[in-house]
Design an enzyme around this catalytic site. Structure first.
Site, PDB file in Angstrom:
ATOM      1  CB  ALA A 139      -0.864  -0.015   1.256  1.00 59.27           C
ATOM      2  CD  GLU A 195      -2.801  -7.720   2.308  1.00 58.97           C
ATOM      3  OE1 GLU A 195      -2.494  -6.533   2.074  1.00 58.97           O
ATOM      4  OE2 GLU A 195      -3.433  -8.067   3.318  1.00 58.97           O
TER       5      GLU A 195
HETATM    6  C1  TC6 Z   1       0.658  -2.414   3.273  1.00 57.57           C
HETATM    7  O1  TC6 Z   1       0.875  -2.849   2.184  1.00 57.57           O
HETATM    8  C2  TC6 Z   1      -0.639  -2.493   3.945  1.00 57.57           C
HETATM    9  C3  TC6 Z   1      -1.691  -3.074   3.329  1.00 57.57           C
HETATM   10  C4  TC6 Z   1      -2.995  -3.085   3.944  1.00 57.57           C
HETATM   11  C5  TC6 Z   1      -3.837  -1.918   3.479  1.00 57.57           C
HETATM   12  C6  TC6 Z   1      -5.261  -1.953   3.944  1.00 57.57           C
HETATM   13  N1  TC6 Z   1       4.649   3.461   0.084  1.00 57.57           N
HETATM   14  O2  TC6 Z   1      13.415   1.656   0.369  1.00 57.57           O
HETATM   15  P1  TC6 Z   1      13.816   2.436  -0.807  1.00 57.57           P
HETATM   16  C7  TC6 Z   1       9.447   4.854  -1.122  1.00 57.57           C
HETATM   17  S1  TC6 Z   1       1.837  -1.616   4.137  1.00 57.57           S
HETATM   18  C8  TC6 Z   1       5.141   4.673  -0.214  1.00 57.57           C
HETATM   19  O3  TC6 Z   1      14.885   3.453  -0.649  1.00 57.57           O
HETATM   20  P2  TC6 Z   1      14.867   0.058  -2.058  1.00 57.57           P
HETATM   21  C9  TC6 Z   1      10.525   5.173  -0.115  1.00 57.57           C
HETATM   22  O4  TC6 Z   1      10.046   6.049   0.881  1.00 57.57           O
HETATM   23  C10 TC6 Z   1       3.236  -1.547   3.086  1.00 57.57           C
HETATM   24  N2  TC6 Z   1       6.444   4.902  -0.493  1.00 57.57           N
HETATM   25  O5  TC6 Z   1      14.172   1.480  -2.053  1.00 57.57           O
HETATM   26  C11 TC6 Z   1      11.564   5.817  -0.990  1.00 57.57           C
HETATM   27  O6  TC6 Z   1      11.181   7.149  -1.244  1.00 57.57           O
HETATM   28  P3  TC6 Z   1      12.249   8.336  -1.381  1.00 57.57           P
HETATM   29  C12 TC6 Z   1       3.929  -2.829   3.049  1.00 57.57           C
HETATM   30  C13 TC6 Z   1       7.267   3.854  -0.455  1.00 57.57           C
HETATM   31  O7  TC6 Z   1      15.037  -0.298  -3.478  1.00 57.57           O
HETATM   32  C14 TC6 Z   1      11.448   5.040  -2.294  1.00 57.57           C
HETATM   33  O8  TC6 Z   1      10.146   4.441  -2.276  1.00 57.57           O
HETATM   34  N3  TC6 Z   1       5.132  -2.657   2.259  1.00 57.57           N
HETATM   35  C15 TC6 Z   1       6.820   2.569  -0.141  1.00 57.57           C
HETATM   36  O9  TC6 Z   1      16.038   0.064  -1.140  1.00 57.57           O
HETATM   37  C16 TC6 Z   1      12.482   3.968  -2.475  1.00 57.57           C
HETATM   38  O10 TC6 Z   1      12.485   3.134  -1.331  1.00 57.57           O
HETATM   39  C17 TC6 Z   1       6.290  -2.330   2.817  1.00 57.57           C
HETATM   40  O11 TC6 Z   1       6.394  -2.143   4.006  1.00 57.57           O
HETATM   41  C18 TC6 Z   1       5.452   2.385   0.144  1.00 57.57           C
HETATM   42  N4  TC6 Z   1       4.944   1.174   0.446  1.00 57.57           N
HETATM   43  O12 TC6 Z   1      13.805  -0.930  -1.396  1.00 57.57           O
HETATM   44  C19 TC6 Z   1       7.439  -2.224   1.883  1.00 57.57           C
HETATM   45  N5  TC6 Z   1       7.880   1.713  -0.165  1.00 57.57           N
HETATM   46  O13 TC6 Z   1      13.091   7.932  -2.541  1.00 57.57           O
HETATM   47  C20 TC6 Z   1       8.236  -1.009   2.183  1.00 57.57           C
HETATM   48  C21 TC6 Z   1       8.941   2.459  -0.524  1.00 57.57           C
HETATM   49  O14 TC6 Z   1      11.404   9.534  -1.587  1.00 57.57           O
HETATM   50  N6  TC6 Z   1       9.293  -0.783   1.205  1.00 57.57           N
HETATM   51  N7  TC6 Z   1       8.592   3.746  -0.688  1.00 57.57           N
HETATM   52  O15 TC6 Z   1      13.016   8.324  -0.085  1.00 57.57           O
HETATM   53  C22 TC6 Z   1      10.441  -1.471   1.210  1.00 57.57           C
HETATM   54  O16 TC6 Z   1      10.680  -2.378   1.982  1.00 57.57           O
HETATM   55  C23 TC6 Z   1      11.495  -1.031   0.229  1.00 57.57           C
HETATM   56  O17 TC6 Z   1      11.162   0.268  -0.191  1.00 57.57           O
HETATM   57  C24 TC6 Z   1      11.634  -1.924  -1.036  1.00 57.57           C
HETATM   58  C25 TC6 Z   1      12.610  -1.228  -2.022  1.00 57.57           C
HETATM   59  C26 TC6 Z   1      12.211  -3.289  -0.619  1.00 57.57           C
HETATM   60  C27 TC6 Z   1      10.324  -2.110  -1.736  1.00 57.57           C
END
Ligand code: TC6
Length: 674
Positions: A62, A104
């Site tokens: 999300a 999901e």
């Molecule tokens: C969920 O899904 C809930 C569902 C239920 C709903 C009802 N959203 O980490 P990086 C941005 S909860 C918005 O440096 P990488 C991050 O801030 C979510 N932004 O890259 C950064 O921005 P900046 C569950 C996001 O290649 C840029 O993307 N998912 C999100 O080292 C690059 O990120 C997670 O918890 C996001 N979801 O790693 C996954 N994700 O450039 C969280 C990233 O402006 N994300 N950004 O600073 C990660 O674990 C890692 O970002 C990655 C990529 C493994 C996808």
């Protein structure tokens, strides 16, 4: 242009999301996917749908930036149900990381095909929430309760092949032929009845939950999200999906409104913000670091070297004597082998890493390095001498770094003719394990040196924060008031155990005295038995150096289990008498104010002096370097949740001078982190 594009290959509709950087499932993506599903529903010539992502990854979840705001329609839970309800097969074609909501979407699709390098995960728990788009319901049905519990409560991703073994992936695609393989898969299943995850039964063994809880009791202590997730999976197993998602929704709403989730989301963004260096353009030209030099093969030098070797960067390591060099490289090999024994590295990877290491006694060999990190004895004279020598042999443009944990980088830089190339790289022990790196910006450190250090930190999987030149930088500077007050309180009537207990209950892995015993009570001791100035010196002089000697602030048995020490109690009494300190009953409140509020106070000074770029950087330092519980968001975030007014009042009550910035913010009703 829409973030979702549609295209056709015969009867297969392909929905491609292109929402950089990570294809987060923001409103536009959800609307585009919904429109695509509607199109498939209404068009008889479409007989199957493939959901694919452009760029580096499948949906990584999300859009976290939308949390806390009104959710635009369709919400993710609604969308995934619509995907699943389609009576034509939907195939999720996964590359990169299918995380959270992305996982999901895949679960709600009728089939999942993935490239071998893909990963699947439910990391919501790390943000203090739960998989709120059917994940707690579909994952147990698709991959079984055990896999679901493991993935949803710990948040670590699994590989495509593990996902295949678990039944989460139906087929592996070629690494470079995902779309073609997904379309072929779609053509194979056209016309077959769709298999909906939500309609599958959940098979449970009654003991699974109790066993899982018992095995993870310590890990999940005090954490709302994993405990809620276990409860929900347990309570809804065996119930119809519709009932299960209702429980999931309620759990999700409760968690997302909570302080723990706010703190964990704060840390997620704080970590990423820390990588941004004020006043330096993102596209600045970086220096090329092909080989790293490390001076000193002790615990620190060895650990630092391992970071680079593991990342494939060759290291030249220098020592003064052969036996020290052999000992150092031996320890590195042993550490790698221990990792391999745990199955986290292969024997070939160990050899590959060690093969990149060049041990040498010849200082001049450092001339081949593009970055040289000094990890020698913590003394200004020694460091100046090393940097003076480096200046004569390092190649032009090489970055010269000191791993000092306290000393003045500007003074060290002045020992060279190139202060612009000098920077502090403060690693935390054990340096191959701890995530934090303080990058210390000297008065003359060049922008490209800082930016290169920051880029390199990512390569070696560290979380880096920029710190200014001050005694102890951010982390150790804030540790000082805590240590000083904790020790004073011993004289005033507290026991080590009493103080440590408050810290452990707060969520720290250990308290100040447990930490002293682990790190070594002799650290920083002048080793002069005739100069005993405080309790710590007294312990050190008696050989009570901590865990390594079986005695420190506590006594330890053979299994390193601590117990209260009568000898320490005697020593405390002795010193209390000697210094004539009146004792009083020390309350938990007093411990919190004197050891935690004082840290916030110091943090406010650090911020006001510009020694940290932002309050959230201080939080990152404490979470990644000192075990501050992430669910409390770091000291500055925690201070915001405590209320700055309360912190000021507490500090005043115990006679501390309140930092002007803290007072100002408290008076204006502001927070450190907005
Ligand atoms: C969920 O899904 C809930 C569902 C239920 C709903 C009802 N959203 O980490 P990086 C941005 S909860 C918005 O440096 P990488 C991050 O801030 C979510 N932004 O890259 C950064 O921005 P900046 C569950 C996001 O290649 C840029 O993307 N998912 C999100 O080292 C690059 O990120 C997670 O918890 C996001 N979801 O790693 C996954 N994700 O450039 C969280 C990233 O402006 N994300 N950004 O600073 C990660 O674990 C890692 O970002 C990655 C990529 C493994 C996808």
């Amino acid at each position: 242009m829409s973030v979702i594009t549609t295209s056709r290959q015969g009867p297969v509709l392909i929905l491609t999301s292109d929402n950089p950087p990570v294809n987060a499932l923001g409103a536009a993506v959800r609307q585009g996917l919904q429109a695509g599903i509607e199109e498939a529903k209404g068009d008889d010539s479409i007989q199957a749908v493939v959901i694919l992502c452009a760029g580096k990854t499948f949906f990584a979840g999300a859009d976290i930036t939308e949390f806390g705001k009104a959710m635009a329609e369709p919400s993710l839970p609604v969308l995934v149900d619509q995907i699943e309800a389609l009576d034509k097969p939907v195939i999720a074609a996964v590359h990169g990381t299918a995380l959270g909501g992305g996982c999901e979407v895949a679960l709600a699709s009728h089939y999942r095909i993935a490239v071998p390098s893909a990963k699947f995960g439910l990391p919501e728990v790390k943000l203090g929430i739960l998989p709120g788009a059917g994940g707690t319901q579909r994952m147990p049905r698709v991959a079984g309760v055990e896999v679901a519990l493991e993935m949803a409560t710990k948040g670590d991703p699994i590989s495509a092949s593990q996902a295949k073994d678990a039944g989460l992936v139906d087929r592996l695609a070629g690494e470079d032929s995902l779309l073609a393989d997904a379309v072929a898969f779609a053509n194979e299943v056209i016309g077959k009845p769709v298999s909906r995850s939500s309609e599958r039964p959940v098979t449970v063994d009654a003991e699974t939950f109790a066993k899982f809880r018992a095995a993870n009791a310590k890990r999940f202590r005090g954490l709302d999200a994993p405990n809620t997730i276990i409860d929900i999976i347990e309570q809804t197993a065996g119930k119809p999906y519709a009932e299960g998602v209702q429980a999931e929704r309620m759990g999700f709403m409760k968690l997302i409104m909570g302080t723990q989730s706010a703190a964990l989301r704060h840390i997620f963004f704080a970590e990423r913000k820390a990588a941004k260096i004020d006043g330096i353009a993102d596209d600045i030209q970086l220096r090329d670091i092909k080989r790293v030099g490390v001076i000193g093969a002790g615990t620190m030098g060895g650990g630092i070297s391992m970071n680079f070797l593991s990342a494939g960067v060759p290291v030249t390591i220098v020592e003064m004597a052969q036996d020290a060099l052999d000992r150092g490289t031996g320890v590195m090999r042993k550490n790698y082998e221990a990792t391999a024994a745990k199955g986290r590295m292969t024997a070939e990877q160990v050899e590959k890493a060690m093969g990149l290491l060049k041990p040498t006694l010849n200082f001049d060999d450092l001339a081949e390095c593009d970055l040289i990190i000094e990890a020698v004895y913590e003394s200004m004279d020694v460091k100046k001498d090393v940097f003076g020598r480096l200046d004569t042999i390092a190649k032009p443009g090489a970055i010269l770094a000191s791993n000092t944990s306290y000393l003045n980088i500007d003074e060290i830089a002045a020992a060279t003719s190139r202060p612009q190339d000098v920077v502090g790289l403060h690693f935390f022990s054990p340096a191959n394990v701890m995530k934090l790196l303080e990058i210390v910006r000297g008065a003359k450190t060049a922008d490209d040196v800082l930016a290169t250090a920051m880029a390199l930190s990512k390569k070696i999987k560290k979380v880096a924060v920029i710190a200014g030149v001050c005694y102890g930088f951010i982390g150790n500077r804030m540790l000082m008031p805590r240590q000083v007050e904790a020790t004073k309180m011993l004289l005033e009537g507290a026991t080590p155990e009493q103080i440590d207990k408050v810290h452990v209950a707060f969520g720290m892995p250990m308290g100040p005295f447990q930490m002293a015993d682990l790190a070594g009570v002799d650290i920083g001791w002048h080793r002069d038995p005739n100069r005993i100035e405080n309790i710590r010196d007294a312990l050190a002089a008696e050989g009570r150096w901590g865990q390594k000697k079986g005695a420190g602030f506590y006594d330890y048995d053979e299994k390193r289990q601590p117990s209260n020490s009568p000898r320490v109690a005697e020593l405390i009494e002795e010193w209390r008498g000697k210094l004539n300190v009146p004792s009083h009953e020390i309350t938990e409140e007093e411990i919190v104010v004197r050891t935690l509020y004082t840290m916030v106070n110091e943090g406010a000074l650090i911020l006001a002096e510009g020694m940290a770029q932002r309050a959230s950087d201080i939080d990152v330092v404490w979470v990644y370097g000192y075990g501050w519980p992430p669910y409390r968001g770091g000291p500055m975030f925690w201070a915001d949740t405590e209320s700055l007014k309360k912190i000021v009042e507490g500090l005043e009550k115990y006679g501390f001078e309140v930092a002007p910035l803290l007072r100002e913010k408290a008076e204006k009703g502001e927070k450190f982190n907005r």
